[in-house]
Design a protein around this motif. Structure first.
Motif, PDB file in Angstrom:
ATOM      1  N   LYS A   6      66.766  -1.132 -14.554  1.00  0.00           N
ATOM      2  CA  LYS A   6      68.005  -1.586 -13.920  1.00  0.00           C
ATOM      3  C   LYS A   6      69.039  -0.462 -13.867  1.00  0.00           C
ATOM      4  CE  LYS A   6      67.663  -6.470 -15.168  1.00  0.00           C
ATOM      5  NZ  LYS A   6      68.290  -7.552 -15.952  1.00  0.00           N
ATOM      6  N   VAL A   7      69.139   0.310 -14.944  1.00  0.00           N
ATOM      7  CA  VAL A   7      70.099   1.411 -14.993  1.00  0.00           C
ATOM      8  C   VAL A   7      69.726   2.479 -13.973  1.00  0.00           C
ATOM      9  CG1 VAL A   7      71.003   3.284 -16.428  1.00  0.00           C
ATOM     10  CG2 VAL A   7      70.764   0.982 -17.379  1.00  0.00           C
ATOM     11  N   ILE A   8      68.471   2.838 -13.921  1.00  0.00           N
ATOM     12  CA  ILE A   8      68.014   3.850 -12.951  1.00  0.00           C
ATOM     13  C   ILE A   8      68.277   3.372 -11.533  1.00  0.00           C
ATOM     14  CG2 ILE A   8      65.952   4.982 -12.012  1.00  0.00           C
ATOM     15  CD1 ILE A   8      64.925   5.126 -14.947  1.00  0.00           C
ATOM     16  N   ASN A   9      68.010   2.105 -11.258  1.00  0.00           N
ATOM     17  CA  ASN A   9      68.250   1.548  -9.930  1.00  0.00           C
ATOM     18  C   ASN A   9      69.738   1.607  -9.574  1.00  0.00           C
ATOM     19  OD1 ASN A   9      67.598   0.259  -7.470  1.00  0.00           O
ATOM     20  ND2 ASN A   9      68.115  -1.713  -8.351  1.00  0.00           N
ATOM     21  N   ALA A  10      70.595   1.257 -10.526  1.00  0.00           N
ATOM     22  CA  ALA A  10      72.044   1.286 -10.276  1.00  0.00           C
ATOM     23  C   ALA A  10      72.521   2.707 -10.020  1.00  0.00           C
ATOM     24  CB  ALA A  10      72.788   0.676 -11.462  1.00  0.00           C
ATOM     25  N   ILE A  11      72.063   3.646 -10.812  1.00  0.00           N
ATOM     26  CA  ILE A  11      72.464   5.046 -10.638  1.00  0.00           C
ATOM     27  C   ILE A  11      71.950   5.591  -9.315  1.00  0.00           C
ATOM     28  CG2 ILE A  11      72.195   7.387 -11.559  1.00  0.00           C
ATOM     29  CD1 ILE A  11      74.073   5.685 -13.241  1.00  0.00           C
ATOM     30  N   SER A  12      70.747   5.200  -8.934  1.00  0.00           N
ATOM     31  CA  SER A  12      70.178   5.720  -7.683  1.00  0.00           C
ATOM     32  C   SER A  12      70.922   5.203  -6.454  1.00  0.00           C
ATOM     33  CB  SER A  12      68.685   5.378  -7.587  1.00  0.00           C
ATOM     34  OG  SER A  12      68.507   3.992  -7.382  1.00  0.00           O
ATOM     35  N   GLN A  13      71.672   4.121  -6.597  1.00  0.00           N
ATOM     36  CA  GLN A  13      72.425   3.574  -5.470  1.00  0.00           C
ATOM     37  C   GLN A  13      73.816   4.196  -5.330  1.00  0.00           C
ATOM     38  OE1 GLN A  13      72.306  -0.690  -5.301  1.00  0.00           O
ATOM     39  NE2 GLN A  13      70.114  -0.754  -5.679  1.00  0.00           N
ATOM     40  N   GLU A  17      77.251  12.440  -4.728  1.00  0.00           N
ATOM     41  CA  GLU A  17      78.195  12.986  -5.695  1.00  0.00           C
ATOM     42  C   GLU A  17      79.086  11.846  -6.191  1.00  0.00           C
ATOM     43  OE1 GLU A  17      80.423  16.290  -4.264  1.00  0.00           O
ATOM     44  OE2 GLU A  17      78.636  17.379  -3.619  1.00  0.00           O
ATOM     45  N   PHE A  18      79.229  11.746  -7.498  1.00  0.00           N
ATOM     46  CA  PHE A  18      80.040  10.679  -8.084  1.00  0.00           C
ATOM     47  C   PHE A  18      80.604  11.163  -9.407  1.00  0.00           C
ATOM     48  CE2 PHE A  18      75.643  10.049  -9.315  1.00  0.00           C
ATOM     49  CZ  PHE A  18      75.711   9.886 -10.684  1.00  0.00           C
ATOM     50  N   SER A  19      81.666  10.506  -9.821  1.00  0.00           N
ATOM     51  CA  SER A  19      82.285  10.863 -11.104  1.00  0.00           C
ATOM     52  C   SER A  19      81.598  10.096 -12.236  1.00  0.00           C
ATOM     53  CB  SER A  19      83.778  10.534 -11.083  1.00  0.00           C
ATOM     54  OG  SER A  19      83.969   9.135 -11.071  1.00  0.00           O
ATOM     55  N   VAL A  20      81.804  10.591 -13.432  1.00  0.00           N
ATOM     56  CA  VAL A  20      81.281   9.898 -14.607  1.00  0.00           C
ATOM     57  C   VAL A  20      81.918   8.515 -14.698  1.00  0.00           C
ATOM     58  CG1 VAL A  20      81.216   9.924 -17.137  1.00  0.00           C
ATOM     59  CG2 VAL A  20      80.777  12.024 -15.854  1.00  0.00           C
ATOM     60  N   ASP A  21      83.207   8.429 -14.343  1.00  0.00           N
ATOM     61  CA  ASP A  21      83.888   7.139 -14.370  1.00  0.00           C
ATOM     62  C   ASP A  21      83.233   6.135 -13.429  1.00  0.00           C
ATOM     63  OD1 ASP A  21      85.754   7.955 -16.259  1.00  0.00           O
ATOM     64  OD2 ASP A  21      87.236   8.553 -14.756  1.00  0.00           O
ATOM     65  N   GLN A  22      82.834   6.581 -12.243  1.00  0.00           N
ATOM     66  CA  GLN A  22      82.153   5.687 -11.303  1.00  0.00           C
ATOM     67  C   GLN A  22      80.838   5.185 -11.895  1.00  0.00           C
ATOM     68  OE1 GLN A  22      82.344   8.584  -8.014  1.00  0.00           O
ATOM     69  NE2 GLN A  22      82.942   6.846  -6.726  1.00  0.00           N
ATOM     70  N   ALA A  23      80.075   6.076 -12.519  1.00  0.00           N
ATOM     71  CA  ALA A  23      78.792   5.689 -13.112  1.00  0.00           C
ATOM     72  C   ALA A  23      79.008   4.696 -14.250  1.00  0.00           C
ATOM     73  CB  ALA A  23      78.043   6.923 -13.612  1.00  0.00           C
ATOM     74  N   ILE A  24      79.999   4.965 -15.089  1.00  0.00           N
ATOM     75  CA  ILE A  24      80.275   4.065 -16.209  1.00  0.00           C
ATOM     76  C   ILE A  24      80.729   2.708 -15.703  1.00  0.00           C
ATOM     77  CG2 ILE A  24      81.849   3.668 -18.157  1.00  0.00           C
ATOM     78  CD1 ILE A  24      81.652   6.718 -18.687  1.00  0.00           C
ATOM     79  N   ASP A  25      81.619   2.699 -14.694  1.00  0.00           N
ATOM     80  CA  ASP A  25      82.073   1.428 -14.125  1.00  0.00           C
ATOM     81  C   ASP A  25      80.904   0.623 -13.575  1.00  0.00           C
ATOM     82  OD1 ASP A  25      84.704   1.980 -14.753  1.00  0.00           O
ATOM     83  OD2 ASP A  25      85.253   2.603 -12.711  1.00  0.00           O
ATOM     84  N   GLU A  26      79.986   1.292 -12.900  1.00  0.00           N
ATOM     85  CA  GLU A  26      78.817   0.618 -12.336  1.00  0.00           C
ATOM     86  C   GLU A  26      77.952   0.020 -13.442  1.00  0.00           C
ATOM     87  OE1 GLU A  26      76.540  -0.769  -9.182  1.00  0.00           O
ATOM     88  OE2 GLU A  26      78.445   0.307  -9.053  1.00  0.00           O
ATOM     89  N   LEU A  27      77.750   0.765 -14.523  1.00  0.00           N
ATOM     90  CA  LEU A  27      76.922   0.277 -15.626  1.00  0.00           C
ATOM     91  C   LEU A  27      77.604  -0.866 -16.379  1.00  0.00           C
ATOM     92  CD1 LEU A  27      75.478   3.628 -16.988  1.00  0.00           C
ATOM     93  CD2 LEU A  27      74.357   1.939 -15.511  1.00  0.00           C
ATOM     94  N   ILE A  28      78.921  -0.797 -16.531  1.00  0.00           N
ATOM     95  CA  ILE A  28      79.650  -1.893 -17.179  1.00  0.00           C
ATOM     96  C   ILE A  28      79.530  -3.159 -16.340  1.00  0.00           C
ATOM     97  CG2 ILE A  28      81.955  -2.737 -17.774  1.00  0.00           C
ATOM     98  CD1 ILE A  28      82.613   0.164 -18.669  1.00  0.00           C
ATOM     99  N   LEU A  29      79.712  -3.029 -15.024  1.00  0.00           N
ATOM    100  CA  LEU A  29      79.576  -4.187 -14.143  1.00  0.00           C
ATOM    101  C   LEU A  29      78.166  -4.770 -14.233  1.00  0.00           C
ATOM    102  CD1 LEU A  29      80.620  -6.077 -11.920  1.00  0.00           C
ATOM    103  CD2 LEU A  29      79.922  -4.339 -10.257  1.00  0.00           C
ATOM    104  N   LEU A  30      77.174  -3.913 -14.198  1.00  0.00           N
ATOM    105  CA  LEU A  30      75.777  -4.354 -14.286  1.00  0.00           C
ATOM    106  C   LEU A  30      75.528  -5.111 -15.595  1.00  0.00           C
ATOM    107  CD1 LEU A  30      72.923  -4.222 -13.000  1.00  0.00           C
ATOM    108  CD2 LEU A  30      72.613  -2.071 -14.221  1.00  0.00           C
ATOM    109  N   GLU A  31      76.084  -4.594 -16.697  1.00  0.00           N
ATOM    110  CA  GLU A  31      75.901  -5.245 -17.993  1.00  0.00           C
ATOM    111  C   GLU A  31      76.593  -6.597 -18.028  1.00  0.00           C
ATOM    112  OE1 GLU A  31      76.430  -6.524 -21.976  1.00  0.00           O
ATOM    113  OE2 GLU A  31      78.107  -5.828 -20.786  1.00  0.00           O
ATOM    114  N   LYS A  32      77.791  -6.690 -17.453  1.00  0.00           N
ATOM    115  CA  LYS A  32      78.513  -7.956 -17.443  1.00  0.00           C
ATOM    116  C   LYS A  32      77.781  -8.996 -16.599  1.00  0.00           C
ATOM    117  CE  LYS A  32      83.084  -6.232 -18.513  1.00  0.00           C
ATOM    118  NZ  LYS A  32      84.501  -6.236 -18.150  1.00  0.00           N
TER     119      LYS A  32
END
Length: 60
Positions: A6-13, A17-32
């Motif tokens: 799931k994490v790899i899929n989210a990151i691949s989408q 180029e993206f910020s670390v904040d964008q990646a963290i926000d995406e992972l937090i949303l995915l976890e919630k």
């Protein structure tokens, strides 16, 4: 719980180029979302009637 898949899929989408904040926000949303789905499947939810009563207090 999140899976590596799931994490790899989210990151691949994310864009090329993206910020670390964008990646963290995406992972937090995915976890919630994942946690909410698990709670729903376990019937660990607030009934609509109770939510209607409590929501005005939460929004104060």
């Amino acid at each position: 719980m999140l899976t590596k898949e799931k994490v790899i899929n989210a990151i691949s989408q994310l864009p090329g180029e993206f910020s670390v904040d964008q990646a963290i926000d995406e992972l937090i949303l995915l976890e919630k979302i994942d946690r909410g789905l698990a709670q729903s499947e376990a019937n660990d939810v607030i009934p609509d009637e109770e939510l209607d009563k409590e929501l005005p207090e939460w929004l104060r």
